[in-house]
Scaffold this motif. Sequence first.
Motif, PDB file in Angstrom:
ATOM      1  N   ILE A 176       0.832  -1.202   0.000  1.00  0.00           N
ATOM      2  CA  ILE A 176       0.000   0.000   0.000  1.00  0.00           C
ATOM      3  C   ILE A 176       0.869   1.255   0.000  1.00  0.00           C
ATOM      4  O   ILE A 176       0.561   2.244  -0.676  1.00  0.00           O
ATOM      5  CB  ILE A 176      -0.948  -0.007   1.209  1.00  0.00           C
ATOM      6  CG1 ILE A 176      -1.965  -1.140   1.076  1.00  0.00           C
ATOM      7  CG2 ILE A 176      -1.674   1.332   1.343  1.00  0.00           C
ATOM      8  CD1 ILE A 176      -2.910  -1.271   2.246  1.00  0.00           C
ATOM      9  N   GLY A 177       1.981   1.210   0.734  1.00  0.00           N
ATOM     10  CA  GLY A 177       2.877   2.368   0.771  1.00  0.00           C
ATOM     11  C   GLY A 177       3.406   2.724  -0.603  1.00  0.00           C
ATOM     12  O   GLY A 177       3.484   3.908  -0.970  1.00  0.00           O
ATOM     13  N   LYS A 178       3.794   1.720  -1.391  1.00  0.00           N
ATOM     14  CA  LYS A 178       4.278   1.980  -2.750  1.00  0.00           C
ATOM     15  C   LYS A 178       3.160   2.542  -3.611  1.00  0.00           C
ATOM     16  O   LYS A 178       3.377   3.463  -4.423  1.00  0.00           O
ATOM     17  CB  LYS A 178       4.822   0.681  -3.359  1.00  0.00           C
ATOM     18  CG  LYS A 178       5.370   0.858  -4.776  1.00  0.00           C
ATOM     19  CD  LYS A 178       6.514   1.854  -4.822  1.00  0.00           C
ATOM     20  CE  LYS A 178       7.030   2.049  -6.227  1.00  0.00           C
ATOM     21  NZ  LYS A 178       8.163   3.003  -6.301  1.00  0.00           N
ATOM     22  N   GLN A 179       1.958   2.011  -3.449  1.00  0.00           N
ATOM     23  CA  GLN A 179       0.822   2.505  -4.219  1.00  0.00           C
ATOM     24  C   GLN A 179       0.531   3.973  -3.872  1.00  0.00           C
ATOM     25  O   GLN A 179       0.212   4.771  -4.757  1.00  0.00           O
ATOM     26  CB  GLN A 179      -0.412   1.640  -3.934  1.00  0.00           C
ATOM     27  CG  GLN A 179      -1.637   1.972  -4.768  1.00  0.00           C
ATOM     28  CD  GLN A 179      -1.491   1.534  -6.220  1.00  0.00           C
ATOM     29  OE1 GLN A 179      -0.420   1.137  -6.658  1.00  0.00           O
ATOM     30  NE2 GLN A 179      -2.571   1.627  -6.980  1.00  0.00           N
ATOM     31  N   VAL A 180       0.672   4.325  -2.608  1.00  0.00           N
ATOM     32  CA  VAL A 180       0.442   5.711  -2.184  1.00  0.00           C
ATOM     33  C   VAL A 180       1.439   6.649  -2.860  1.00  0.00           C
ATOM     34  O   VAL A 180       1.082   7.730  -3.337  1.00  0.00           O
ATOM     35  CB  VAL A 180       0.536   5.834  -0.644  1.00  0.00           C
ATOM     36  CG1 VAL A 180       0.589   7.302  -0.222  1.00  0.00           C
ATOM     37  CG2 VAL A 180      -0.657   5.157   0.010  1.00  0.00           C
ATOM     38  N   THR A 181       2.720   6.246  -2.929  1.00  0.00           N
ATOM     39  CA  THR A 181       3.727   7.105  -3.558  1.00  0.00           C
ATOM     40  C   THR A 181       3.477   7.274  -5.051  1.00  0.00           C
ATOM     41  O   THR A 181       3.845   8.290  -5.632  1.00  0.00           O
ATOM     42  CB  THR A 181       5.149   6.545  -3.356  1.00  0.00           C
ATOM     43  OG1 THR A 181       5.253   5.256  -3.969  1.00  0.00           O
ATOM     44  CG2 THR A 181       5.491   6.443  -1.881  1.00  0.00           C
ATOM     45  N   ARG A 182       2.831   6.275  -5.654  1.00  0.00           N
ATOM     46  CA  ARG A 182       2.528   6.367  -7.092  1.00  0.00           C
ATOM     47  C   ARG A 182       1.311   7.236  -7.364  1.00  0.00           C
ATOM     48  O   ARG A 182       1.290   8.003  -8.326  1.00  0.00           O
ATOM     49  CB  ARG A 182       2.277   4.956  -7.664  1.00  0.00           C
ATOM     50  CG  ARG A 182       3.492   4.060  -7.698  1.00  0.00           C
ATOM     51  CD  ARG A 182       3.131   2.680  -8.197  1.00  0.00           C
ATOM     52  NE  ARG A 182       2.582   2.699  -9.547  1.00  0.00           N
ATOM     53  CZ  ARG A 182       2.003   1.667 -10.148  1.00  0.00           C
ATOM     54  NH1 ARG A 182       1.885   0.526  -9.495  1.00  0.00           N
ATOM     55  NH2 ARG A 182       1.545   1.758 -11.367  1.00  0.00           N
ATOM     56  N   MET A 183       0.306   7.112  -6.516  1.00  0.00           N
ATOM     57  CA  MET A 183      -0.981   7.752  -6.798  1.00  0.00           C
ATOM     58  C   MET A 183      -1.113   9.139  -6.175  1.00  0.00           C
ATOM     59  O   MET A 183      -1.868   9.976  -6.682  1.00  0.00           O
ATOM     60  CB  MET A 183      -2.120   6.855  -6.291  1.00  0.00           C
ATOM     61  CG  MET A 183      -2.089   5.434  -6.840  1.00  0.00           C
ATOM     62  SD  MET A 183      -2.192   5.373  -8.646  1.00  0.00           S
ATOM     63  CE  MET A 183      -3.848   6.007  -8.891  1.00  0.00           C
ATOM     64  N   VAL A 184      -0.413   9.389  -5.069  1.00  0.00           N
ATOM     65  CA  VAL A 184      -0.562  10.661  -4.347  1.00  0.00           C
ATOM     66  C   VAL A 184       0.775  11.393  -4.354  1.00  0.00           C
ATOM     67  O   VAL A 184       1.744  10.927  -3.764  1.00  0.00           O
ATOM     68  CB  VAL A 184      -1.015  10.425  -2.888  1.00  0.00           C
ATOM     69  CG1 VAL A 184      -1.209  11.756  -2.173  1.00  0.00           C
ATOM     70  CG2 VAL A 184      -2.291   9.602  -2.846  1.00  0.00           C
ATOM     71  N   LYS A 185       0.831  12.511  -5.035  1.00  0.00           N
ATOM     72  CA  LYS A 185       2.066  13.273  -5.147  1.00  0.00           C
ATOM     73  C   LYS A 185       2.069  14.411  -4.118  1.00  0.00           C
ATOM     74  O   LYS A 185       1.388  15.421  -4.293  1.00  0.00           O
ATOM     75  CB  LYS A 185       2.225  13.838  -6.562  1.00  0.00           C
ATOM     76  CG  LYS A 185       2.244  12.773  -7.653  1.00  0.00           C
ATOM     77  CD  LYS A 185       3.376  11.773  -7.436  1.00  0.00           C
ATOM     78  CE  LYS A 185       3.386  10.689  -8.512  1.00  0.00           C
ATOM     79  NZ  LYS A 185       4.433   9.667  -8.251  1.00  0.00           N
ATOM     80  N   VAL A 186       2.814  14.226  -3.051  1.00  0.00           N
ATOM     81  CA  VAL A 186       2.959  15.247  -2.005  1.00  0.00           C
ATOM     82  C   VAL A 186       4.440  15.338  -1.647  1.00  0.00           C
ATOM     83  O   VAL A 186       5.254  14.510  -2.058  1.00  0.00           O
ATOM     84  CB  VAL A 186       2.126  14.907  -0.748  1.00  0.00           C
ATOM     85  CG1 VAL A 186       0.645  14.966  -1.035  1.00  0.00           C
ATOM     86  CG2 VAL A 186       2.518  13.537  -0.189  1.00  0.00           C
ATOM     87  N   SER A 187       4.786  16.340  -0.867  1.00  0.00           N
ATOM     88  CA  SER A 187       6.178  16.513  -0.448  1.00  0.00           C
ATOM     89  C   SER A 187       6.592  15.405   0.506  1.00  0.00           C
ATOM     90  O   SER A 187       5.752  14.748   1.132  1.00  0.00           O
ATOM     91  CB  SER A 187       6.358  17.875   0.213  1.00  0.00           C
ATOM     92  OG  SER A 187       5.675  17.915   1.462  1.00  0.00           O
ATOM     93  N   LEU A 188       7.908  15.215   0.618  1.00  0.00           N
ATOM     94  CA  LEU A 188       8.431  14.199   1.527  1.00  0.00           C
ATOM     95  C   LEU A 188       8.023  14.503   2.970  1.00  0.00           C
ATOM     96  O   LEU A 188       7.644  13.601   3.724  1.00  0.00           O
ATOM     97  CB  LEU A 188       9.960  14.149   1.402  1.00  0.00           C
ATOM     98  CG  LEU A 188      10.694  13.082   2.214  1.00  0.00           C
ATOM     99  CD1 LEU A 188      10.200  11.686   1.857  1.00  0.00           C
ATOM    100  CD2 LEU A 188      12.201  13.198   1.972  1.00  0.00           C
ATOM    101  N   SER A 189       8.061  15.769   3.346  1.00  0.00           N
ATOM    102  CA  SER A 189       7.661  16.160   4.708  1.00  0.00           C
ATOM    103  C   SER A 189       6.201  15.822   4.973  1.00  0.00           C
ATOM    104  O   SER A 189       5.837  15.417   6.081  1.00  0.00           O
ATOM    105  CB  SER A 189       7.887  17.660   4.918  1.00  0.00           C
ATOM    106  OG  SER A 189       9.254  17.982   4.855  1.00  0.00           O
ATOM    107  N   THR A 190       5.368  15.975   3.951  1.00  0.00           N
ATOM    108  CA  THR A 190       3.947  15.659   4.101  1.00  0.00           C
ATOM    109  C   THR A 190       3.760  14.166   4.379  1.00  0.00           C
ATOM    110  O   THR A 190       2.979  13.782   5.260  1.00  0.00           O
ATOM    111  CB  THR A 190       3.170  16.059   2.841  1.00  0.00           C
ATOM    112  OG1 THR A 190       3.355  17.452   2.589  1.00  0.00           O
ATOM    113  CG2 THR A 190       1.688  15.769   2.996  1.00  0.00           C
TER     114      THR A 190
END
Length: 318
Positions: A176-190
């Motif tokens: 799920i974490g990998k899917q989140v990084t693919r689908m949701v583009k936010v800053s690293l701090s976010t």
Amino acid sequence: MERPASFHAMALAVVAYSLCSGTMLVVNKLTMFFIPVPGAVILIQLVVAALAVLLMSSLTDDKSQKIEFKWEAQRAYLIYVFFFVVSVYSNMMALETSNVDTVIIFRSCAPLAVSICDFLFMGRELPSLRSAGVLFTLVGGAYFYSSQDERVKEEGYKAYFWCILYFCAICTEMTIGKQVTRMVKVSLSTSVFYTNAFSALPMLIISLSTGEDFNKFKVESSMAFVLLSLSCVIGTAIGYTAWHARGLVSATTFTLVGVCNKFLTIFINLLIWDKHANARGTAALFLCLIASSLYQQAPLRETKPAAETSIKAAPESA
């Protein structure tokens, strides 16, 4: 489709994450020795990390590292956080009831399950024969290790309840974490802020529901304070390095990195005390870790252009 990151960028991200992850397991184990209240320890780590990210984000002039408050992103991270909390809590309980080596063995089996999830949900190829051999070697090494474990001989595999729960939770979390990084583009701090801030309340609920006695939380020595503080620092750092590395490699590779960096964990564990596996169990552990280093990341499946697909699908004219 994902753009592959450069080898240099991936290597730096992996090394940074490995240093944090390799030391975190032992530091948590030591902290639990002085403060045997896992839920409270994790809760403090989460709150400190969230406040640290909030402070650093407010002080920086770099707009790309500002915390973004978007409902779409928050919703995705709330789903991820559920499995993150379960994996972190079960990991701490496993450390309390088992030795560090046992937890590493279960962690070593995770890449096999995650590689299947990579194929089913992430658009990657199945592992090559070499990589498949690596993954099954991990499972074989884990089975041999368990056959050497005295607790399993006495209590059966129910002795591994928290380890099994940790295995299931971390496999789901990695996918799920990998899917989140693919689908949701936010800053690293976010990403780091959402993970820690959203996890605090569920962690408190889980701790209370399992009957954890917060009255036992006492920092009675300077060593306990140092270890708790160190665990908070590493916990904050691992949030940044983990989300950065996760965005650059596949879910299976990221999971395997978490296995390989346990060489450092084992080295520290062997140096500081005698709470580890016997010689045969340690040999099985090293077999798993050496096999992990031979894994090759599966490539993304090639997708044919839409135009080409539509031409082939169109009926021939008479």
